[in-house]
Enzyme design. Structure first.
Site, PDB file in Angstrom:
ATOM      1  N   HIS A 187      81.076  72.121  47.557  1.00  0.00           N
ATOM      2  CA  HIS A 187      80.589  70.896  48.200  1.00  0.00           C
ATOM      3  C   HIS A 187      81.227  69.645  47.598  1.00  0.00           C
ATOM      4  CE1 HIS A 187      77.147  68.134  49.489  1.00  0.00           C
ATOM      5  NE2 HIS A 187      77.494  68.739  50.591  1.00  0.00           N
ATOM      6  N   LYS A 189      83.790  66.524  46.682  1.00  0.00           N
ATOM      7  CA  LYS A 189      84.667  65.601  47.403  1.00  0.00           C
ATOM      8  C   LYS A 189      85.489  64.839  46.368  1.00  0.00           C
ATOM      9  CE  LYS A 189      81.085  66.186  50.407  1.00  0.00           C
ATOM     10  NZ  LYS A 189      79.791  66.797  50.081  1.00  0.00           N
ATOM     11  N   ASP A 194      98.521  61.269  41.496  1.00  0.00           N
ATOM     12  CA  ASP A 194      99.409  61.104  40.336  1.00  0.00           C
ATOM     13  C   ASP A 194      98.680  61.217  39.004  1.00  0.00           C
ATOM     14  OD1 ASP A 194     101.611  60.769  41.959  1.00  0.00           O
ATOM     15  OD2 ASP A 194     101.466  58.580  41.994  1.00  0.00           O
ATOM     16  N   HIS A 363      73.924  59.265  53.906  1.00  0.00           N
ATOM     17  CA  HIS A 363      74.608  60.383  53.262  1.00  0.00           C
ATOM     18  C   HIS A 363      74.879  60.122  51.781  1.00  0.00           C
ATOM     19  CE1 HIS A 363      77.813  63.567  52.943  1.00  0.00           C
ATOM     20  NE2 HIS A 363      76.998  64.163  53.784  1.00  0.00           N
ATOM     21  N   LYS A 365      74.592  59.599  47.831  1.00  0.00           N
ATOM     22  CA  LYS A 365      73.798  60.239  46.785  1.00  0.00           C
ATOM     23  C   LYS A 365      73.971  59.422  45.508  1.00  0.00           C
ATOM     24  CE  LYS A 365      75.887  63.936  49.278  1.00  0.00           C
ATOM     25  NZ  LYS A 365      75.106  63.877  50.439  1.00  0.00           N
ATOM     26  N   ASP A 370      67.565  51.937  35.012  1.00  0.00           N
ATOM     27  CA  ASP A 370      67.446  50.741  34.166  1.00  0.00           C
ATOM     28  C   ASP A 370      68.645  49.795  34.257  1.00  0.00           C
ATOM     29  OD1 ASP A 370      65.037  51.715  33.294  1.00  0.00           O
ATOM     30  OD2 ASP A 370      65.824  52.533  31.424  1.00  0.00           O
TER      31      ASP A 370
END
Length: 445
Positions: A187, A189, A194, A363, A365, A370
């Site tokens: 899952h 991404k 380079d 979508h 996350k 603090d």
């Protein structure tokens, strides 16, 4: 045999197959994880020797920061780094523009890893760009999840491979079924250019992250662009995956950054999967929440968890911590909506503020503690993401970034409706029944 009897037997057989399949995969998850990926010891030795990066003296961290960083270091063997430049990408029109600009400027290598790659406008733009870079002599490697990208057309993949792009599928379904590992999905991404510039977040390659589509709602995303030593650890995550898929060890120094400090942010990468205990992301979230002294901000499309983190959020609110939770009003499956709602009652009763985002599917996350520690990445607040899927998050110890994410989350709140305890309690009988069903199926999703 009549047609109706045949259909009845067919459904019974299908139900039995699904039950046995679930039991078989669950058994492998619990008792046989190392066997799924071959020689665990050899894998660990290679991965641990793959990169040696200077870390931070943990004494530089104060209080909870030190504890969280030490947990990640011990559980994942991934160390914190210093001197990083971290840029927040929150506007949807910039999500892919920034990534594609970095790719177009690549000189040596491009490494991409996505759960979903679509053959749409964004996907075609990526394909054309990658082919151009291969023709310029740049090494291009792409990993996609075979199940997540099951709709990706073979013609798309053939053109990339024919041009010289090294394209690999993670855990193809047939092989996964034979190994009992279909539950394991990649899952992550990641984009690494380079060995110097990297992007991490929740966006897949698809038009729905920039606009609403006919059958797919607009998905609100949150990405980070990272430059500096932390990119080496993101590169290590990619090369881990490449090694497990292909058996090819890529340890050339050209894939790693060895330049000067580019910023002031302290950054630590948190991967899950590959013989590392599958609950490291759960433990990291749990530790961050418990270290909060003033405020907790969470945004996630799914709140489908067992009692541990839910209880920690309740206790944080009860001890006077401001807890803000932003979730999607509607997810991409009604069962997820029911499961989300099944956790609302205990949280509202403890004083947690819950907001339902209404402008598409949220979508992003993110977890901010603090105004000083931020977590961004691919990991949802659901059991599958924290215990099964192969995920990667970045923990940033930087007040400026936390402030920027706070501002982003405040804007999300303005586009959301606040759920009150009174409104929740006055729900219809039908809604309460759906909640009960959602609660029952949480362990399965």
């Amino acid at each position: 045999m009549t047609k109706s009897i045949f259909v009845a037997y067919l459904f019974k057989g299908l139900a039995l197959f699904l039950i046995l399949f679930f039991i078989f995969n669950t058994y492998n998850i619990i008792t046989n994880k190392d066997r799924l990926w071959g020689n665990s010891q050899e894998s660990r030795e290679y991965l641990d020797q793959l990169i040696k990066v200077s870390g931070i003296d943990l004494e530089e961290f104060e209080g909870g920061k030190k504890g969280v960083s030490k947990l990640i270091q011990k559980r994942a063997n991934f160390y914190p780094t210093y001197g990083n430049k971290v840029t927040l990408i929150e506007e949807e029109e910039n999500v892919f523009d920034d990534i594609f600009e970095a790719i177009s400027n690549a000189k040596d290598s491009i490494h991409l890893e996505f759960y979903i790659i679509r053959d749409d406008r964004i996907g075609k733009r990526l394909k054309s760009l990658l082919i151009d870079k291969v023709n310029e002599g740049v090494e291009v490697r792409v990993i996609y999840d075979s199940l997540g990208s099951h709709n990706l057309k073979s013609e798309y993949k053939k053109k990339l491979k024919a041009a010289g792009v090294q394209l690999k599928a993670f855990n193809p379904p047939l092989k996964a079924l034979l190994k009992g590992s279909l539950n394991y999905r990649n899952h992550r991404k990641l984009v690494i250019v380079d060995g110097e510039t990297a992007f991490i977040g929740d966006a897949n390659i698809g038009d729905e992250f920039v606009e609403s589509l006919e059958n797919i709602p607009f998905k609100k995303s949150l990405q980070l662009k990272i430059e500096g030593l932390a990119v080496n650890w993101m590169q290590k995550v990619f090369l881990m995956d490449w090694y497990f898929i292909t058996g090819e060890k890529l340890d050339d120094k050209k894939y790693f950054y060895s330049g000067e400090e580019l910023g002031e942010a302290k950054v630590q990468i948190v991967p899950s999967g590959y013989q590392r205990d599958g609950n490291i992301m759960n433990e990291t979230y749990f530790s961050l929440i418990n270290e909060a002294q003033e405020r907790i901000y969470i945004t996630t499309p799914y709140l489908i968890l067992k009692d541990g983190i839910i209880q920690s959020l309740r206790l944080a609110s009860l001890r006077g911590i401001e807890v803000n939770l932003i979730v999607s009003k509607n997810t991409d499956l009604f069962l997820f909506d029911w499961s989300n709602r099944s956790n609302f009652g205990p949280l509202l009763e403890a004083g947690v503020d819950i907001y339902k985002y209404e402008n598409g599917l949220l979508h992003a996350k993110a977890l901010v503690i603090d105004d000083s520690i931020s977590s961004i990445g691919s990991t949802n607040f659901n059991s599958r993401s924290q215990f099964l899927d192969y995920e990667v998050n970045v923990i940033v110890f930087d007040k400026d970034l936390s402030k920027h994410i706070d501002e982003f989350l405040e804007e999300l709140k303005e586009k959301s409706s606040k759920l009150t305890l009174e409104e929740y309690k006055s729900s219809s009988v039908l809604v309460k029944i759906k909640e009960k069903i959602g609660r029952i199926i949480i362990p399965l999703i």
